[in-house]
Design a protein around this motif. Structure first.
Motif, PDB file in Angstrom:
ATOM      1  N   VAL A  11      -9.070  -3.102   3.693  1.00  0.00           N
ATOM      2  CA  VAL A  11     -10.602  -3.766   3.548  1.00  0.00           C
ATOM      3  C   VAL A  11      -9.863  -5.117   3.100  1.00  0.00           C
ATOM      4  CG1 VAL A  11      -9.955  -2.950   1.390  1.00  0.00           C
ATOM      5  CG2 VAL A  11     -12.874  -3.821   2.532  1.00  0.00           C
ATOM      6  N   GLN A  12     -10.944  -6.743   3.288  1.00  0.00           N
ATOM      7  CA  GLN A  12     -10.323  -7.730   2.534  1.00  0.00           C
ATOM      8  C   GLN A  12     -10.383  -7.515   1.133  1.00  0.00           C
ATOM      9  OE1 GLN A  12     -12.344 -10.781   4.807  1.00  0.00           O
ATOM     10  NE2 GLN A  12     -10.832 -10.448   6.849  1.00  0.00           N
ATOM     11  N   ALA A  13      -9.551  -8.448   0.339  1.00  0.00           N
ATOM     12  CA  ALA A  13      -9.697  -8.961  -0.841  1.00  0.00           C
ATOM     13  C   ALA A  13     -11.396  -8.746  -0.863  1.00  0.00           C
ATOM     14  CB  ALA A  13      -8.991  -9.702  -1.191  1.00  0.00           C
ATOM     15  N   GLY A  14     -11.776  -7.753  -2.224  1.00  0.00           N
ATOM     16  CA  GLY A  14     -12.952  -8.964  -2.891  1.00  0.00           C
ATOM     17  C   GLY A  14     -14.359  -7.634  -2.857  1.00  0.00           C
ATOM     18  N   GLY A  15     -13.545  -7.089  -0.965  1.00  0.00           N
ATOM     19  CA  GLY A  15     -14.519  -6.099  -0.229  1.00  0.00           C
ATOM     20  C   GLY A  15     -14.963  -4.507  -1.371  1.00  0.00           C
ATOM     21  N   SER A  16     -15.146  -3.534  -0.300  1.00  0.00           N
ATOM     22  CA  SER A  16     -15.603  -2.374  -1.603  1.00  0.00           C
ATOM     23  C   SER A  16     -15.210  -1.312  -0.725  1.00  0.00           C
ATOM     24  CB  SER A  16     -17.306  -2.624  -1.976  1.00  0.00           C
ATOM     25  OG  SER A  16     -17.297  -3.251  -2.794  1.00  0.00           O
ATOM     26  N   SER A  84     -14.847  -5.621  -5.028  1.00  0.00           N
ATOM     27  CA  SER A  84     -13.823  -6.389  -5.595  1.00  0.00           C
ATOM     28  C   SER A  84     -11.898  -6.076  -5.794  1.00  0.00           C
ATOM     29  CB  SER A  84     -14.309  -6.935  -7.402  1.00  0.00           C
ATOM     30  OG  SER A  84     -15.184  -7.265  -8.044  1.00  0.00           O
ATOM     31  N   LEU A  85     -12.017  -5.030  -4.344  1.00  0.00           N
ATOM     32  CA  LEU A  85     -10.505  -4.850  -4.510  1.00  0.00           C
ATOM     33  C   LEU A  85      -9.711  -6.172  -4.256  1.00  0.00           C
ATOM     34  CD1 LEU A  85     -11.259  -1.925  -2.098  1.00  0.00           C
ATOM     35  CD2 LEU A  85     -10.077  -1.887  -4.107  1.00  0.00           C
ATOM     36  N   LYS A  86      -8.518  -5.918  -4.481  1.00  0.00           N
ATOM     37  CA  LYS A  86      -7.325  -6.784  -4.963  1.00  0.00           C
ATOM     38  C   LYS A  86      -6.569  -6.150  -3.817  1.00  0.00           C
ATOM     39  CE  LYS A  86      -8.501  -8.145  -9.006  1.00  0.00           C
ATOM     40  NZ  LYS A  86      -7.681  -8.182 -11.276  1.00  0.00           N
ATOM     41  N   PRO A  87      -5.577  -6.769  -3.882  1.00  0.00           N
ATOM     42  CA  PRO A  87      -4.436  -6.685  -2.471  1.00  0.00           C
ATOM     43  C   PRO A  87      -3.318  -5.518  -3.412  1.00  0.00           C
ATOM     44  CG  PRO A  87      -3.767  -8.904  -2.128  1.00  0.00           C
ATOM     45  CD  PRO A  87      -5.593  -8.162  -3.329  1.00  0.00           C
ATOM     46  N   GLU A  88      -3.443  -6.043  -4.383  1.00  0.00           N
ATOM     47  CA  GLU A  88      -2.227  -4.601  -5.562  1.00  0.00           C
ATOM     48  C   GLU A  88      -3.354  -2.947  -5.622  1.00  0.00           C
ATOM     49  OE1 GLU A  88      -3.727  -8.070  -6.776  1.00  0.00           O
ATOM     50  OE2 GLU A  88      -4.094  -8.511  -8.631  1.00  0.00           O
ATOM     51  N   GLY A 119      -4.898  17.200  -3.823  1.00  0.00           N
ATOM     52  CA  GLY A 119      -5.065  16.919  -2.621  1.00  0.00           C
ATOM     53  C   GLY A 119      -4.331  15.908  -1.425  1.00  0.00           C
ATOM     54  N   GLN A 120      -4.262  15.342  -0.541  1.00  0.00           N
ATOM     55  CA  GLN A 120      -3.385  15.489   0.348  1.00  0.00           C
ATOM     56  C   GLN A 120      -3.270  13.577   0.364  1.00  0.00           C
ATOM     57  OE1 GLN A 120      -6.452  15.785   1.109  1.00  0.00           O
ATOM     58  NE2 GLN A 120      -7.032  13.972   2.853  1.00  0.00           N
ATOM     59  N   GLY A 121      -4.338  12.636   0.200  1.00  0.00           N
ATOM     60  CA  GLY A 121      -4.041  11.840  -0.430  1.00  0.00           C
ATOM     61  C   GLY A 121      -5.135  10.961   1.206  1.00  0.00           C
ATOM     62  N   THR A 122      -5.403  10.054   1.015  1.00  0.00           N
ATOM     63  CA  THR A 122      -6.393   8.801   1.651  1.00  0.00           C
ATOM     64  C   THR A 122      -5.727   7.183   1.325  1.00  0.00           C
ATOM     65  OG1 THR A 122      -8.003   7.888   2.373  1.00  0.00           O
ATOM     66  CG2 THR A 122      -8.307   8.414   0.173  1.00  0.00           C
ATOM     67  N   GLN A 123      -5.839   6.444   2.547  1.00  0.00           N
ATOM     68  CA  GLN A 123      -4.556   5.189   2.395  1.00  0.00           C
ATOM     69  C   GLN A 123      -5.583   4.303   2.380  1.00  0.00           C
ATOM     70  OE1 GLN A 123      -1.331   4.213   2.558  1.00  0.00           O
ATOM     71  NE2 GLN A 123      -1.752   2.730   1.913  1.00  0.00           N
ATOM     72  N   VAL A 124      -5.443   3.193   1.494  1.00  0.00           N
ATOM     73  CA  VAL A 124      -6.460   2.476   1.201  1.00  0.00           C
ATOM     74  C   VAL A 124      -5.548   1.189   1.156  1.00  0.00           C
ATOM     75  CG1 VAL A 124      -7.866   0.968  -0.387  1.00  0.00           C
ATOM     76  CG2 VAL A 124      -7.753   3.574  -0.508  1.00  0.00           C
ATOM     77  N   THR A 125      -5.512   0.178   2.431  1.00  0.00           N
ATOM     78  CA  THR A 125      -5.151  -1.147   2.046  1.00  0.00           C
ATOM     79  C   THR A 125      -6.146  -2.626   2.045  1.00  0.00           C
ATOM     80  OG1 THR A 125      -3.366   0.531   3.824  1.00  0.00           O
ATOM     81  CG2 THR A 125      -3.498  -2.412   3.807  1.00  0.00           C
ATOM     82  N   VAL A 126      -5.641  -3.067   1.146  1.00  0.00           N
ATOM     83  CA  VAL A 126      -6.772  -4.350   1.114  1.00  0.00           C
ATOM     84  C   VAL A 126      -5.540  -5.900   0.925  1.00  0.00           C
ATOM     85  CG1 VAL A 126      -7.517  -5.672  -0.857  1.00  0.00           C
ATOM     86  CG2 VAL A 126      -7.056  -2.888  -1.064  1.00  0.00           C
ATOM     87  N   SER A 127      -6.073  -6.512   2.295  1.00  0.00           N
ATOM     88  CA  SER A 127      -5.781  -7.231   3.074  1.00  0.00           C
ATOM     89  C   SER A 127      -5.982  -9.068   1.940  1.00  0.00           C
ATOM     90  CB  SER A 127      -6.105  -7.335   4.708  1.00  0.00           C
ATOM     91  OG  SER A 127      -7.322  -7.664   4.551  1.00  0.00           O
ATOM     92  N   SER A 128      -4.880  -9.758   2.049  1.00  0.00           N
ATOM     93  CA  SER A 128      -4.930 -10.773   1.584  1.00  0.00           C
ATOM     94  C   SER A 128      -6.041 -12.005   2.042  1.00  0.00           C
ATOM     95  CB  SER A 128      -4.054 -11.671   0.494  1.00  0.00           C
ATOM     96  OG  SER A 128      -2.732 -12.040   1.171  1.00  0.00           O
TER      97      SER A 128
END
Length: 128
Positions: A11-16, A84-88, A119-128
């Motif tokens: 997701v892009q920065a600022g997304g949900s 309001s997701l951030k790259p961090e 649980g096994q985990g799910t990847q979240v990637t936030v692009s700037s």
């Protein structure tokens, strides 16, 4: 006991995004659930916790005001709404279950030994 985390993605920065954690093999309505994350190259850290005993919730300072944890006991599911997701925020997100109905406090929410299963985990990637 099984915990299935899902909902991650790019997701892009600022997304949900909304993560889900479905639990089976436990008395879900008597269990507390914690969300943790592990950023690339870093240690695992606590994100949020929701109890069953008193409905208490707790958030890490880094996500407070942006993330909301909730639960639906009819579906054995805990949600983590992330706005309001951030790259961090980029990390693998894990959910974990504490089979005891203990509250979520600043002292207990992210105490790893509290949690019985992960649980096994799910990847979240936030692009700037």
């Amino acid at each position: 006991v099984q915990l299935q985390a899902s909902g991650g993605g790019l997701v892009q920065a600022g997304g949900s995004l909304r993560l889900s954690c479905v639990a089976s093999g436990v008395s879900f309505d008597e269990s507390a659930i914690g969300w943790f994350r592990q950023p690339p190259g870093k240690e695992r850290e606590g994100v949020s916790c929701i109890s069953s005993s008193d409905g208490s919730t707790f958030y890490a300072d880094s996500v407070k005001g942006r993330f909301t944890i909730s639960r639906d006991n009819t579906k054995n599911t805990v949600y983590l709404q992330m706005n309001s997701l951030k790259p961090e925020d980029t990390a693998v997100y894990y959910c974990a279950v504490d089979r005891l109905p203990a509250p979520c406090t600043k002292y207990s929410s992210f105490y790893y030994s509290r949690y019985d299963y992960w649980g096994q985990g799910t990847q979240v990637t936030v692009s700037s």
